[in-house]
Design a protein around this motif. Sequence first.
Motif, short mmCIF file in Angstrom:
data_model
loop_
_atom_site.label_atom_id
_atom_site.label_comp_id
_atom_site.label_asym_id
_atom_site.label_seq_id
_atom_site.Cartn_x
_atom_site.Cartn_y
_atom_site.Cartn_z
N LYS A 1 11.57 -7.35 -9.05
CA LYS A 1 12.51 -6.28 -9.38
C LYS A 1 12.28 -5.11 -8.42
CE LYS A 1 12.04 -7.42 -14.31
NZ LYS A 1 11.68 -6.89 -15.64
N PRO A 2 13.28 -4.27 -8.23
CA PRO A 2 13.08 -3.10 -7.35
C PRO A 2 11.89 -2.25 -7.79
CG PRO A 2 15.41 -3.42 -7.75
CD PRO A 2 14.69 -4.40 -8.64
N GLU A 3 11.62 -2.18 -9.08
CA GLU A 3 10.50 -1.37 -9.56
C GLU A 3 9.14 -1.99 -9.25
OE1 GLU A 3 13.19 -2.40 -11.32
OE2 GLU A 3 12.63 -2.88 -13.41
N ASP A 4 9.12 -3.19 -8.71
CA ASP A 4 7.87 -3.79 -8.24
C ASP A 4 7.50 -3.31 -6.83
OD1 ASP A 4 8.95 -6.86 -9.75
OD2 ASP A 4 7.44 -5.46 -10.53
N THR A 5 8.39 -2.55 -6.22
CA THR A 5 8.12 -2.02 -4.89
C THR A 5 6.89 -1.13 -4.91
OG1 THR A 5 10.42 -2.11 -4.18
CG2 THR A 5 9.00 -0.52 -3.06
N ALA A 6 5.90 -1.44 -4.07
CA ALA A 6 4.63 -0.71 -4.05
C ALA A 6 3.75 -1.27 -2.95
CB ALA A 6 3.92 -0.84 -5.40
N GLU B 1 -7.06 -2.88 2.20
CA GLU B 1 -6.26 -1.77 2.73
C GLU B 1 -4.82 -1.77 2.21
OE1 GLU B 1 -8.84 -0.43 6.40
OE2 GLU B 1 -6.68 -0.65 6.69
N GLY B 2 -4.43 -2.83 1.56
CA GLY B 2 -3.13 -2.87 0.93
C GLY B 2 -2.09 -3.65 1.71
N SER B 3 -1.12 -4.14 0.96
CA SER B 3 0.01 -4.89 1.54
C SER B 3 1.29 -4.38 0.90
CB SER B 3 -0.18 -6.38 1.28
OG SER B 3 0.87 -7.13 1.87
N LEU B 4 2.24 -3.98 1.73
CA LEU B 4 3.47 -3.37 1.21
C LEU B 4 4.47 -4.43 0.77
CD1 LEU B 4 5.26 -0.87 0.75
CD2 LEU B 4 5.95 -1.05 3.15
N VAL B 5 4.96 -4.25 -0.43
CA VAL B 5 6.02 -5.10 -0.97
C VAL B 5 7.23 -4.22 -1.26
CG1 VAL B 5 6.75 -6.54 -2.92
CG2 VAL B 5 4.43 -6.79 -1.96
N ILE B 6 8.37 -4.59 -0.68
CA ILE B 6 9.61 -3.86 -0.93
C ILE B 6 10.62 -4.82 -1.51
CG2 ILE B 6 11.50 -2.53 0.09
CD1 ILE B 6 9.57 -1.69 2.31
N VAL B 7 11.15 -4.47 -2.67
CA VAL B 7 12.15 -5.30 -3.34
C VAL B 7 13.46 -4.55 -3.32
CG1 VAL B 7 12.76 -6.57 -5.41
CG2 VAL B 7 10.35 -6.23 -4.83
N SER B 8 14.44 -5.11 -2.63
CA SER B 8 15.74 -4.46 -2.51
C SER B 8 16.67 -4.93 -3.62
CB SER B 8 16.34 -4.76 -1.15
OG SER B 8 16.60 -6.15 -1.02
N SER B 9 17.54 -4.02 -4.03
CA SER B 9 18.47 -4.35 -5.13
C SER B 9 19.77 -4.94 -4.59
CB SER B 9 18.76 -3.10 -5.94
OG SER B 9 19.27 -2.09 -5.12
N ALA C 1 2.98 2.71 -6.33
CA ALA C 1 4.34 3.01 -5.89
C ALA C 1 4.38 4.45 -5.38
CB ALA C 1 5.31 2.83 -7.04
N PRO C 2 5.36 4.79 -4.55
CA PRO C 2 5.46 6.15 -4.02
C PRO C 2 5.50 7.19 -5.14
CG PRO C 2 6.96 4.71 -2.87
CD PRO C 2 6.40 3.91 -4.00
N GLY C 3 4.64 8.19 -5.05
CA GLY C 3 4.63 9.26 -6.03
C GLY C 3 3.98 8.91 -7.36
N LYS C 4 3.38 7.72 -7.44
CA LYS C 4 2.77 7.28 -8.70
C LYS C 4 1.30 6.96 -8.50
CE LYS C 4 6.95 5.47 -10.88
NZ LYS C 4 7.54 4.32 -11.62
N GLN C 5 0.58 6.88 -9.62
CA GLN C 5 -0.82 6.52 -9.56
C GLN C 5 -0.98 5.02 -9.38
OE1 GLN C 5 -2.60 8.20 -13.15
NE2 GLN C 5 -3.28 9.97 -11.98
N ARG C 6 -2.13 4.65 -8.85
CA ARG C 6 -2.43 3.23 -8.72
C ARG C 6 -2.61 2.63 -10.12
NH1 ARG C 6 -6.79 1.47 -4.24
NH2 ARG C 6 -5.44 2.93 -3.14
N GLU C 7 -2.06 1.44 -10.31
CA GLU C 7 -2.12 0.80 -11.61
C GLU C 7 -2.56 -0.65 -11.49
OE1 GLU C 7 1.70 0.64 -13.49
OE2 GLU C 7 2.63 -0.52 -11.88
N LEU C 8 -3.20 -1.13 -12.54
CA LEU C 8 -3.62 -2.52 -12.57
C LEU C 8 -2.41 -3.43 -12.74
CD1 LEU C 8 -5.88 -4.69 -12.82
CD2 LEU C 8 -5.79 -4.29 -15.29
N VAL C 9 -2.36 -4.49 -11.95
CA VAL C 9 -1.30 -5.49 -12.07
C VAL C 9 -1.84 -6.74 -12.77
CG1 VAL C 9 0.28 -7.00 -10.82
CG2 VAL C 9 -0.13 -4.66 -10.00
N ALA C 10 -2.95 -7.26 -12.27
CA ALA C 10 -3.53 -8.48 -12.82
C ALA C 10 -4.99 -8.56 -12.46
CB ALA C 10 -2.79 -9.72 -12.29
N VAL C 11 -5.77 -9.17 -13.33
CA VAL C 11 -7.19 -9.33 -13.07
C VAL C 11 -7.62 -10.71 -13.53
CG1 VAL C 11 -7.89 -8.32 -15.29
CG2 VAL C 11 -9.48 -8.29 -13.37
N ILE C 12 -8.58 -11.29 -12.79
CA ILE C 12 -9.09 -12.61 -13.14
C ILE C 12 -10.62 -12.57 -13.10
CG2 ILE C 12 -8.92 -13.42 -10.73
CD1 ILE C 12 -8.20 -16.20 -11.92
#
Length: 116
Positions: free
Chosen positions: A85-90, A108-116, A40-51
């Motif tokens: 949720k909006p906090e899933d925006t990243a 390279e990443g895919s942008l997800v934007i969740v609007s409230s 997310a903007p201004g945050k570190q990369r974090e793990l979401v899910a792994v298989i």
Amino acid sequence: QVQLVESGGGLVQAGGSLRLSCTASITISTFNSMGWYRQAPGKQRELVAVITSGTTNYADSVKGRFTISRDNAKKMVYLQMNSLKPEDTAVYYCNAGLLRPVRSYWGEGSLVIVSS
């Protein structure tokens, strides 16, 4: 050369769903793990899910809402995201990991934007 290409991101309203896809250039059974991370903007990369071949693990923040899956024949990994949720925006990144030797590959990443 390993390439990972994400797709499926976009703009969605809170409560909605999206499915991210990651296409690998080689068979994904080569890898010890496949995963999704986000930054997310201004945050570190974090793990979401792994298989891995036999297990899945999720960040506490997405448990019960996100599902990771894989299709070895199609060389694809998916992330089904529900009840967004909006906090899933990243920016969501696909990752492939090897243990021997230790290697980590990123899309390279895919942008997800969740609007409230």
